[in-house]
Design an enzyme around this catalytic site. Structure first.
Site, PDB file in Angstrom:
ATOM      1  N   CYS A   1       0.641  -1.000   0.037  1.00 10.46           N
ATOM      2  CA  CYS A   1       0.042  -0.030  -0.035  1.00 10.46           C
ATOM      3  C   CYS A   1       0.740   1.259   0.026  1.00 10.46           C
ATOM      4  O   CYS A   1       1.476   1.689  -0.864  1.00 10.46           O
ATOM      5  CB  CYS A   1      -1.116  -0.195   1.120  1.00 10.46           C
ATOM      6  SG  CYS A   1      -2.452   1.146   0.956  1.00 10.46           S
TER       7      CYS A   1
ATOM      8  N   HIS B   1      -3.599  -5.466   0.990  1.00 12.51           N
ATOM      9  CA  HIS B   1      -2.880  -5.973   2.068  1.00 12.51           C
ATOM     10  C   HIS B   1      -2.795  -7.237   2.370  1.00 12.51           C
ATOM     11  O   HIS B   1      -3.839  -7.996   3.108  1.00 12.51           O
ATOM     12  CB  HIS B   1      -3.477  -5.138   3.373  1.00 12.51           C
ATOM     13  CG  HIS B   1      -3.413  -3.754   3.354  1.00 12.51           C
ATOM     14  ND1 HIS B   1      -2.274  -2.949   4.249  1.00 12.51           N
ATOM     15  CD2 HIS B   1      -3.980  -2.748   2.656  1.00 12.51           C
ATOM     16  CE1 HIS B   1      -2.462  -1.766   3.980  1.00 12.51           C
ATOM     17  NE2 HIS B   1      -3.414  -1.478   3.054  1.00 12.51           N
TER      18      HIS B   1
ATOM     19  N   GLU C   1      -0.828  -8.823   4.807  1.00 14.01           N
ATOM     20  CA  GLU C   1      -0.882  -8.948   6.207  1.00 14.01           C
ATOM     21  C   GLU C   1      -2.187  -9.049   6.878  1.00 14.01           C
ATOM     22  O   GLU C   1      -2.371  -9.607   7.985  1.00 14.01           O
ATOM     23  CB  GLU C   1      -0.140  -7.849   6.882  1.00 14.01           C
ATOM     24  CG  GLU C   1      -0.495  -6.516   7.293  1.00 14.01           C
ATOM     25  CD  GLU C   1      -0.732  -5.692   6.022  1.00 14.01           C
ATOM     26  OE1 GLU C   1      -1.385  -4.478   5.936  1.00 14.01           O
ATOM     27  OE2 GLU C   1      -0.228  -6.271   4.873  1.00 14.01           O
TER      28      GLU C   1
END
Length: 223
Positions: free
Chosen positions: A85, A196, A198
């Site tokens: 990002c 994302h 994660e």
């Protein structure tokens, strides 16, 4: 055990979950303030957030900090460099990836889950995926509209798609060129992704599709 630096700039806010995802993937990880040396690490991750409050342009100020010269050395040496990002925005601003990330076609912040089709499985970050595999990850950005003057020179890793893997205008959340969600450099060792991974690394969060990316990265760094 290989060790990754998770670089923290003023305004970074995804560092803890990124650190956790790397550890879950089987490597050591340490959150590193941007004024700290990267000499003891095997790879580097620039996580998401709003570095320097996105002043000037998203990632523009972070890309001009001294630590980025070390990140460039990592890239030149073939070590893994991942930008998530805001980290992707930093990598384009620093010239480590081609193109630019512009404001979303609809000028507002977008935060939702998306489907992605895996376009390239020959990078250190995507080797554990199948060609054409459809995965789910969340996005959260206001400037994720990827653009490049010469699309033929862009190495696409992920594209926004529908749940069947069709690359459609309706599946494109931000107006990104060719539905691009993630790209790699020519050598494959630098990757930028707007979604994302994660936040898709635990089944309790709704998906573990992002964990494959970290496991791919860790496995490659061990070689």
């Amino acid at each position: 055990m290989v060790k990754f630096a998770v670089v923290v700039f003023p305004g970074t806010n995804c560092d803890f979950e990124t650190e956790r995802a790397i550890r879950k993937a089987g490597a050591e990880a340490e959150r590193v303030w941007y004024k700290t040396s990267l000499k003891d690490f095997d790879g580097v991750v620039l996580p998401g957030g709003f570095s320097y409050a996105d002043y000037l342009r998203a990632g523009a100020i972070a890309a001009r900090q001294e630590i980025i010269e070390e990140v460039k050395e990592f890239a030149r040496d073939g070590k893994p460099v991942l930008g998530i990002c805001n980290g992707f925005q930093v990598l384009t601003e620093a010239g480590l990836l081609p193109g630019a990330l512009r404001p979303n076609k609809v000028p507002r912040f977008i935060c939702r889950w998306v489907h992605l089709r895996v376009a390239d499985t020959e990078t250190p970050f995507t080797q554990f995926y199948e060609p054409g595999e459809v995965i789910r990850m969340p996005i959260a950005h206001a400037e994720g509209n990827y653009y490049a003057d010469d699309p033929s020179k862009v190495r696409i890793a992920f594209q926004y798609s529908d749940e069947e893997g069709n690359i459609t205008e309706e599946a494109n959340p931000n107006g990104s060129l060719l539905n691009i969600a993630a790209i790699a450099n020519e050598n494959g060792n630098v990757l930028g992704t707007m979604p994302h991974p994660e936040r898709a690394s635990d089944r309790f969060l709704g998906s573990e599709d992002g964990l494959k990316l970290f496991r791919s990265m860790v496995e490659w760094a061990r070689k």
